[in-house]
Design an enzyme around this catalytic site. Structure first.
Site, short mmCIF file in Angstrom:
data_model
loop_
_atom_site.label_atom_id
_atom_site.label_comp_id
_atom_site.label_asym_id
_atom_site.label_seq_id
_atom_site.Cartn_x
_atom_site.Cartn_y
_atom_site.Cartn_z
CB CYS A 287 -0.91 -0.20 1.34
SG CYS A 287 -1.83 -1.42 0.80
NE ARG B 125 4.55 1.53 -1.38
CZ ARG B 125 5.59 2.41 0.23
NH1 ARG B 125 6.99 2.67 0.06
NH2 ARG B 125 5.20 1.84 1.06
CD1 TRP C 30 0.39 -5.90 -3.04
CD2 TRP C 30 0.02 -6.28 -1.29
NE1 TRP C 30 0.79 -7.16 -2.90
CE2 TRP C 30 0.99 -8.06 -1.69
CE3 TRP C 30 0.33 -7.30 0.95
CZ2 TRP C 30 1.39 -9.01 -0.75
CZ3 TRP C 30 0.54 -8.37 0.86
CH2 TRP C 30 1.26 -9.16 -0.14
CG ASN D 159 0.86 1.36 4.41
OD1 ASN D 159 0.87 0.19 3.88
ND2 ASN D 159 2.44 1.56 4.09
N GLY D 160 -1.09 -0.66 6.55
CA GLY D 160 -0.42 -1.40 7.97
C GLY D 160 -1.89 -2.22 8.27
CD GLU E 115 17.95 -13.63 -6.24
OE1 GLU E 115 16.97 -13.32 -4.92
OE2 GLU E 115 17.28 -12.27 -6.11
CE LYS F 177 15.32 -12.06 -8.56
NZ LYS F 177 15.26 -11.09 -7.67
CD GLU G 125 10.90 -12.14 -7.05
OE1 GLU G 125 10.49 -11.95 -6.39
OE2 GLU G 125 12.34 -11.88 -7.22
CG HIS H 207 19.90 -37.44 -1.17
ND1 HIS H 207 19.72 -39.06 -0.53
CD2 HIS H 207 21.01 -37.09 -1.14
CE1 HIS H 207 21.14 -39.14 -0.50
NE2 HIS H 207 22.03 -37.36 -0.51
CE LYS I 295 12.35 -2.90 -5.02
NZ LYS I 295 12.72 -4.34 -5.28
C1 G6P Z 1 9.53 -8.99 -0.66
C2 G6P Z 1 10.50 -7.98 -2.24
C3 G6P Z 1 11.25 -8.88 -2.43
C4 G6P Z 1 12.46 -8.37 -1.52
C5 G6P Z 1 11.97 -8.62 0.36
C6 G6P Z 1 12.31 -7.93 0.97
O1 G6P Z 1 9.30 -9.66 -1.20
O2 G6P Z 1 9.45 -8.65 -3.75
O3 G6P Z 1 12.11 -8.46 -3.79
O4 G6P Z 1 13.66 -8.64 -1.76
O5 G6P Z 1 10.47 -8.08 -0.41
O6 G6P Z 1 12.44 -6.84 0.97
P1 G6P Z 1 13.89 -6.09 1.69
O7 G6P Z 1 13.54 -4.25 1.26
O8 G6P Z 1 13.75 -5.96 3.18
O9 G6P Z 1 14.91 -6.19 1.29
#
Ligand code: G6P
Length: 608
Positions: free
Chosen positions: A2, A27, A74, A99-100, A482, A486, A489, A505, A603
């Site tokens: 949000c 975001r 969101w 927001n929250g 990672e 990527k 997502e 395994h 984000k």
């Molecule tokens: C969200 C984002 C990720 C990020 C994670 C942690 O899930 O989509 O890309 O790695 O938050 O965010 P931060 O700002 O704490 O690195």
């Protein structure tokens, strides 16, 4: 997650509020809305989906106003829908954006229903509008009503509210969710993110938990948790247009991938000198504190956690320190035992991730020697609440999928490993070797970006599949994780990562021609073992895509071997990340997904 924006001005604010929402789109959100004060009524527009749709509604209805609030939502409580979108209202009088999360919302809803209020959404936020209206209707001022409302709320919130009977004032409040004031020219603004209003001002005031503030076009007044007027520091941040626009690139993610040589240079710049790291780069006194550290505890989420997993290997190999790593969302709930002289390290791009912040706050109650954060946003809550910090200096990262933030976190974590080693008098020769490699790292990253053409050739093969496996060993296992994150997502392809030795395994059962296997095979003491693991895949008809050191020879039946540039082994995780980012991006592009704002993701996740 949000985003809130509010403006009290001498000019029409509709357009600037929507522009601010656009700036916060990165975001992550599912709906958007705006409330604009028009003397005796409030224009209230909401849309499910993109801010562009709200903008179209605004163009059609042309509401004029000098005072307004707007929001991107969101979903947490209640599905994404127009009814659940903010602003929420009460009795056509009070309009709020939030927001929250309000944790005691069920009890408060009951209380408000008993007082005659009815609810038109499934959200926890709507009750804030009703509570404010309840107190206003009893003759309280907006600020007093906000304090009375705050007394009832448990949870996290950033709120902005307007009252139909007052066309001059916006009242805002903050507790655990980010909120700041922007000082504009003949106007005052509020937002959850400086980027939202960075075009209008470079003077910001970051509110503290418990603060309430009142904004008009002429002035702002801030009150602390005890309702005392307070003055808070004004922070200057220059958010240039260049940093927040895509330029020649199709997506922010693409731009951010190609910015990595400069971003990494900015992380290292001014922090190394001669053959070693400089003193106190994590803050005054940090080098002394590091002498005492006997153990490290890392907490982070998502991509930042993967950076932590790589760093745990570095702390062991370079600083000779045992390291424990936890998901921030799990850490508090496992009743962690804190050993003497432990350093808590949090890693976060945004510095506002609720779980990471909560873990830090929890840890501060424990017997840690000190707390330190690796963060990209110097003004963030995490940075302000940690004793020591280092900023990654990557510039704003807008794409939801983290790229340059990750590689710069790794560079900063390497600086931490070196600083801990230096303070503890460990491995001077190794430190010297790494410093030399760090200096040429931006050039090596630049060279690695040239692999794009080769990756373009394999992207269609991956894009046509529904699953993928990523393999790596040792320090490359987090990089494989990672890579899988990527891909999933942004392209929505199901992807998993395994340490290659674990293949037999279980996951080997998945191997057939429909399962691409992406492997990381740098030159290392276990390279031969990895090659044997890959032979197991080949023998079962799996298609291998191997990123490897030129010294590794493999005869692939299908798939591709891509040679990686040479680099010091301890820094190779950073180099091997780059082709995986490019691969995910190109695959997502072929699949036509919303790369910068993938579905359901945010984000900056400011709820626990
Ligand atoms: C969200 C984002 C990720 C990020 C994670 C942690 O899930 O989509 O890309 O790695 O938050 O965010 P931060 O700002 O704490 O690195």
């Amino acid at each position: 997650m949000c985003g809130i924006i509010a403006a009290a001005s001498n000019r029409n604010v509709g357009k600037l509020l929507v522009q601010g929402l656009h700036k916060m789109e990165y975001r992550g959100y599912d709906s958007a809305g705006i409330a604009l004060h028009q003397k005796d009524q409030i224009a209230h527009l909401r849309t499910l989906g993109k801010v562009k749709l709200l903008e179209e509604k605004m163009i059609a209805e042309k509401p004029k106003s000098k005072l307004g609030i707007a929001h991107t939502r969101w979903a947490t409580h209640g599905e994404p829908s127009e009814e659940n979108a903010h602003p929420h209202k009460s009795n056509e009088r009070v309009y709020i954006v939030h927001n929250g999360i309000i944790e005691n919302y069920l009890d408060l809803k009951e209380f408000l229903k008993d007082e005659g209020y009815s609810f038109s959404s499934q959200t926890d936020s709507e009750l804030i509008a009703h509570l404010l209206e309840y107190f206003l209707s009893k003759g309280n001022s907006m600020v007093d009503s906000m304090y009375l409302t705050k007394e009832k709320l448990d949870g996290a919130y950033a709120i902005a509210a307007i009252d139909r009977e007052n066309d001059q004032n916006i009242v805002i409040a903050r507790s655990k969710s980010p909120l700041l004031i922007g000082i504009g020219t003949d106007e005052f603004l509020a937002a959850s993110d400086p980027l939202a209003i960075g075009q209008l001002t470079n003077e910001f005031i970051f509110l503290e938990d418990g603060d309430v503030a009142e904004l008009t076009s002429e002035s702002y007044t801030i009150f602390d948790d005890t309702k005392q007027k307070v003055s808070r520091e004004i922070t200057h941040i220059d958010i240039s247009n260049q940093a927040t626009s895509k330029g020649e690139y199709k997506h922010f993610m693409e731009k951010e991938i190609y910015e990595q040589p400069d971003a990494i240079l900015n992380t290292i710049d001014g922090r190394v000198g001669g053959d070693d790291v400089l003193e106190n780069i994590f803050g005054l006194g940090s080098s002394d504190i590091f002498q005492k550290v006997k153990r490290v505890q890392i907490v982070a989420c998502g991509t930042s956690l993967h950076a932590g997993r790589v760093a745990a290997n570095w702390f062991s190999a370079i600083s000779e320190l045992p390291t424990q790593i936890d998901y921030a969302s799990e850490y508090r709930y496992r009743n962690p035992h804190v050993d003497e002289d432990s350093l808590l390290v949090t890693i976060s791009q945004s510095g506002e991730t609720a779980d990471t912040l909560a873990a830090l706050r929890y840890a501060k109650e424990k017997d840690y020697l000190s707390t330190l954060c690796i963060c990209n946003v110097p003004t963030s809550s995490l940075a302000r609440e940690s004793e020591y910090s280092i900023f990654t200096n990557a510039g704003p990262e807008i794409g939801v999928a983290s790229t340059k933030a990750f590689t710069t976190q790794l560079a900063a974590l390497m600086l931490l490993a070196l600083s801990l080693a230096k303070s503890r008098n460990r491995n001077p020769k190794l430190r010297k070797r790494i410093i030399t490699a760090l200096r040429s790292l931006p050039d090596t990253v630049q060279e690695t970006l040239k692999l794009k053409d080769e990756i373009l050739e394999i992207a269609p093969e991956i894009a046509s599949k529904d699953n993928a496996l990523f393999l790596g060993r040792g320090i490359f296992y987090p990089i494989a994780k990672e890579g899988a994150l990527k891909l999933k997502e942004i392209s929505y392809i199901h992807a998993e990562a395994y340490p290659a030795g674990e293949l037999k395994h279980g996951p080997l059962a998945l191997i057939d021609e429909e399962m691409p296997v992406i492997a990381l095979a740098p030159e290392s003491e276990i390279a031969e073992k990895l090659v044997s693991n890959l032979e197991e895949v080949k023998a079962r008809g799996g298609t291998l895509y191997v990123f490897s050191d030129p010294s590794i020879s493999m005869d692939l039946k299908s798939g591709r071997l891509i040679n990686m540039p040479k680099c010091d082994f301890l820094l190779t995780p950073i180099i091997y990340t780059i082709p995986l980012q490019i691969l995910s991006y190109e695959v997502a592009l072929l699949r036509g997904t919303d790369i910068d704002q993938p579905r359901n993701l945010a984000k900056s996740v400011t709820v626990e």
